[in-house]
Motif scaffolding. Structure first.
Motif, PDB file in Angstrom:
ATOM      1  N   LEU A 186      -2.076 -37.888  19.364  1.00 14.08           N
ATOM      2  CA  LEU A 186      -2.707 -38.126  20.650  1.00 14.08           C
ATOM      3  C   LEU A 186      -1.631 -38.180  21.723  1.00 14.08           C
ATOM      4  O   LEU A 186      -0.754 -39.047  21.693  1.00 14.08           O
ATOM      5  CB  LEU A 186      -3.489 -39.447  20.625  1.00 14.08           C
ATOM      6  CG  LEU A 186      -4.079 -39.899  21.960  1.00 14.08           C
ATOM      7  CD1 LEU A 186      -5.136 -38.912  22.455  1.00 14.08           C
ATOM      8  CD2 LEU A 186      -4.674 -41.301  21.822  1.00 14.08           C
ATOM      9  N   VAL A 187      -1.689 -37.261  22.662  1.00 11.33           N
ATOM     10  CA  VAL A 187      -0.736 -37.255  23.770  1.00 11.33           C
ATOM     11  C   VAL A 187      -1.269 -38.220  24.828  1.00 11.33           C
ATOM     12  O   VAL A 187      -2.170 -37.877  25.588  1.00 11.33           O
ATOM     13  CB  VAL A 187      -0.563 -35.841  24.336  1.00 11.33           C
ATOM     14  CG1 VAL A 187       0.436 -35.844  25.488  1.00 11.33           C
ATOM     15  CG2 VAL A 187      -0.111 -34.878  23.240  1.00 11.33           C
ATOM     16  N   ASP A 188      -0.711 -39.432  24.846  1.00 16.50           N
ATOM     17  CA  ASP A 188      -1.228 -40.462  25.749  1.00 16.50           C
ATOM     18  C   ASP A 188      -0.341 -40.695  26.970  1.00 16.50           C
ATOM     19  O   ASP A 188      -0.718 -41.427  27.883  1.00 16.50           O
ATOM     20  CB  ASP A 188      -1.450 -41.776  25.005  1.00 16.50           C
ATOM     21  CG  ASP A 188      -0.185 -42.277  24.310  1.00 16.50           C
ATOM     22  OD1 ASP A 188       0.924 -41.809  24.651  1.00 16.50           O
ATOM     23  OD2 ASP A 188      -0.304 -43.138  23.422  1.00 16.50           O
ATOM     24  N   ALA A 189       0.855 -40.084  26.976  1.00 15.31           N
ATOM     25  CA  ALA A 189       1.777 -40.154  28.122  1.00 15.31           C
ATOM     26  C   ALA A 189       2.238 -41.573  28.435  1.00 15.31           C
ATOM     27  O   ALA A 189       2.674 -41.849  29.549  1.00 15.31           O
ATOM     28  CB  ALA A 189       1.136 -39.540  29.366  1.00 15.31           C
ATOM     29  N   VAL A 190       2.152 -42.478  27.463  1.00 16.13           N
ATOM     30  CA  VAL A 190       2.646 -43.834  27.677  1.00 16.13           C
ATOM     31  C   VAL A 190       4.144 -43.791  27.974  1.00 16.13           C
ATOM     32  O   VAL A 190       4.897 -43.063  27.329  1.00 16.13           O
ATOM     33  CB  VAL A 190       2.367 -44.711  26.442  1.00 16.13           C
ATOM     34  CG1 VAL A 190       3.093 -46.045  26.554  1.00 16.13           C
ATOM     35  CG2 VAL A 190       0.871 -44.941  26.299  1.00 16.13           C
ATOM     36  N   ALA A 191       4.569 -44.545  28.988  1.00 17.19           N
ATOM     37  CA  ALA A 191       5.975 -44.612  29.416  1.00 17.19           C
ATOM     38  C   ALA A 191       6.493 -43.263  29.906  1.00 17.19           C
ATOM     39  O   ALA A 191       7.696 -43.022  29.922  1.00 17.19           O
ATOM     40  CB  ALA A 191       6.865 -45.146  28.290  1.00 17.19           C
ATOM     41  N   GLY A 192       5.559 -42.372  30.282  1.00 19.84           N
ATOM     42  CA  GLY A 192       5.970 -41.069  30.791  1.00 19.84           C
ATOM     43  C   GLY A 192       6.531 -40.150  29.733  1.00 19.84           C
ATOM     44  O   GLY A 192       7.306 -39.228  30.042  1.00 19.84           O
ATOM     45  N   LEU A 193       6.128 -40.362  28.478  1.00 22.34           N
ATOM     46  CA  LEU A 193       6.710 -39.614  27.362  1.00 22.34           C
ATOM     47  C   LEU A 193       5.828 -38.461  26.882  1.00 22.34           C
ATOM     48  O   LEU A 193       5.950 -38.025  25.741  1.00 22.34           O
ATOM     49  CB  LEU A 193       6.984 -40.567  26.190  1.00 22.34           C
ATOM     50  CG  LEU A 193       8.029 -41.656  26.457  1.00 22.34           C
ATOM     51  CD1 LEU A 193       8.128 -42.602  25.265  1.00 22.34           C
ATOM     52  CD2 LEU A 193       9.388 -41.037  26.751  1.00 22.34           C
ATOM     53  N   ALA A 194       4.958 -37.954  27.731  1.00 22.45           N
ATOM     54  CA  ALA A 194       4.061 -36.880  27.308  1.00 22.45           C
ATOM     55  C   ALA A 194       4.829 -35.646  26.849  1.00 22.45           C
ATOM     56  O   ALA A 194       4.492 -35.029  25.832  1.00 22.45           O
ATOM     57  CB  ALA A 194       3.122 -36.511  28.448  1.00 22.45           C
ATOM     58  N   LEU A 195       5.863 -35.268  27.585  1.00 23.44           N
ATOM     59  CA  LEU A 195       6.631 -34.090  27.219  1.00 23.44           C
ATOM     60  C   LEU A 195       7.322 -34.279  25.873  1.00 23.44           C
ATOM     61  O   LEU A 195       7.348 -33.366  25.040  1.00 23.44           O
ATOM     62  CB  LEU A 195       7.667 -33.779  28.307  1.00 23.44           C
ATOM     63  CG  LEU A 195       8.414 -32.445  28.158  1.00 23.44           C
ATOM     64  CD1 LEU A 195       7.425 -31.283  28.161  1.00 23.44           C
ATOM     65  CD2 LEU A 195       9.428 -32.275  29.286  1.00 23.44           C
ATOM     66  N   GLU A 196       7.850 -35.490  25.648  1.00 22.45           N
ATOM     67  CA  GLU A 196       8.485 -35.774  24.362  1.00 22.45           C
ATOM     68  C   GLU A 196       7.464 -35.758  23.224  1.00 22.45           C
ATOM     69  O   GLU A 196       7.765 -35.335  22.106  1.00 22.45           O
ATOM     70  CB  GLU A 196       9.189 -37.132  24.417  1.00 22.45           C
ATOM     71  CG  GLU A 196      10.484 -37.147  25.216  1.00 22.45           C
ATOM     72  CD  GLU A 196      10.265 -37.119  26.717  1.00 22.45           C
ATOM     73  OE1 GLU A 196      11.234 -36.942  27.459  1.00 22.45           O
ATOM     74  OE2 GLU A 196       9.098 -37.283  27.155  1.00 22.45           O
TER      75      GLU A 196
END
Length: 286
Positions: A186-196
């Motif tokens: 699940l790409v949740d982008a928590v802490a701005g880490l979506a790309l990672e």
């Protein structure tokens, strides 16, 4: 029909649409019979409606990479007297723009649907959900469903990409797929880490992307990255002109009805539930 076929006079309509939604529907219907240059104008116009509303013929033509005369031809092909006549439709769209949440609540109060009418509000959302589900079943294409399930079931890992209002759908699918033993991220982008979170996606994987007007730019960017990495893309979106449609190997068109500007998610969730179970079934039974 072959793209590039000239549209004859009999294909024109005497009374062209005066609202943006009807215009968009007509363009989608005629897409395959329009010459290449006109489809180029159509795609630019529907992706950039504000620029078409406010720009000059010269500036719009330059951005769409066509001649100004092509804009006139596009407008006349759709039944308008000229480009300025067509431009009025794009300007009228501004009156029907997506309302912010304060404006939506104000609209509820104006219609007498404030705090004293909670049951009426519930009924309104229920009716919108019924309408959304009805539209989903009417547009259902078994071949599209079969292909989407095959692409997703055949993936080593399914990446679920859907931010903002689409996030409840992808998070539900992550829960369901996990319970059914299907590997997913699940790409949740928590802490701005979506790309990672999407950095390890490969040609062995697939991504399910979900976004609706106004499209979440990060969802589009992450989906584009997944495609560049060789993953198969399945999308749930609302239009042929959605940026996700052009990135996808297979996509579903879902039009959610709204109640006083608040859109239902019923059809999208129903489709997500069906995909989740169908993927697990395909993996189990082949």
């Amino acid at each position: 029909m072959v793209r590039g076929k000239t549209v004859s006079n009999k294909d024109l309509i005497e009374a062209p649409p005066r609202d943006f939604a009807a215009l968009r529907d007509m363009v989608v219907e005629r897409w395959e019979v329009m010459p290449k240059r006109l489809t180029q104008v159509a795609q630019y116009a529907l992706h950039n409606p504000d620029e078409v509303a406010f720009g000059t013929a010269a500036s719009i033509a330059a951005k769409a990479d066509v001649q100004p005369s092509t804009l006139v031809r596009f407008a006349q092909t759709l039944g308008y007297q000229g480009f300025s006549d067509l431009q009025d439709v794009f300007r009228s769209r501004l009156k029907d723009r997506v309302l912010n949440y304060d404006e939506r609540l104000a609209q509820l109060r104006e219609h007498g649907l404030g705090h004293s009418r909670p049951s009426t509000i519930l009924e309104g959302f229920a009716q919108a959900s019924i309408q959304s589900l009805s539209g989903l079943t009417e547009k259902h294409d078994p071949d599209v469903m079969e292909r989407a399930v095959n692409l997703l079931a055949g993936a080593e890992t399914i990446y679920l990409i859907g931010l903002r209002r689409s996030f409840p759908v992808t998070s539900y699918m992550a829960y369901g797929l996990g319970k059914l033993g299907v590997r997913n991220i699940l790409v949740d982008a928590v802490a701005g880490l979506a790309l990672e979170q999407t950095s390890f996606i490969s040609e062995r994987d697939a991504a399910l992307a979900i976004s609706f007007t106004p499209y979440a730019s990060e969802t589009v960017a992450l989906t584009s990255t997944a495609k560049d990495n060789g993953a198969k893309i399945v999308a749930i979106t609302d239009s042929l002109f959605s940026p996700l449609a052009s990135l996808s190997d297979c996509w579903f068109e879902v039009a959610e009805a709204d109640f006083e500007g608040f859109r239902s998610m019923s059809a999208t969730l129903a489709l997500a539930m069906a995909l989740t179970v169908a993927i697990a079934d395909k993996r189990e039974n082949g």
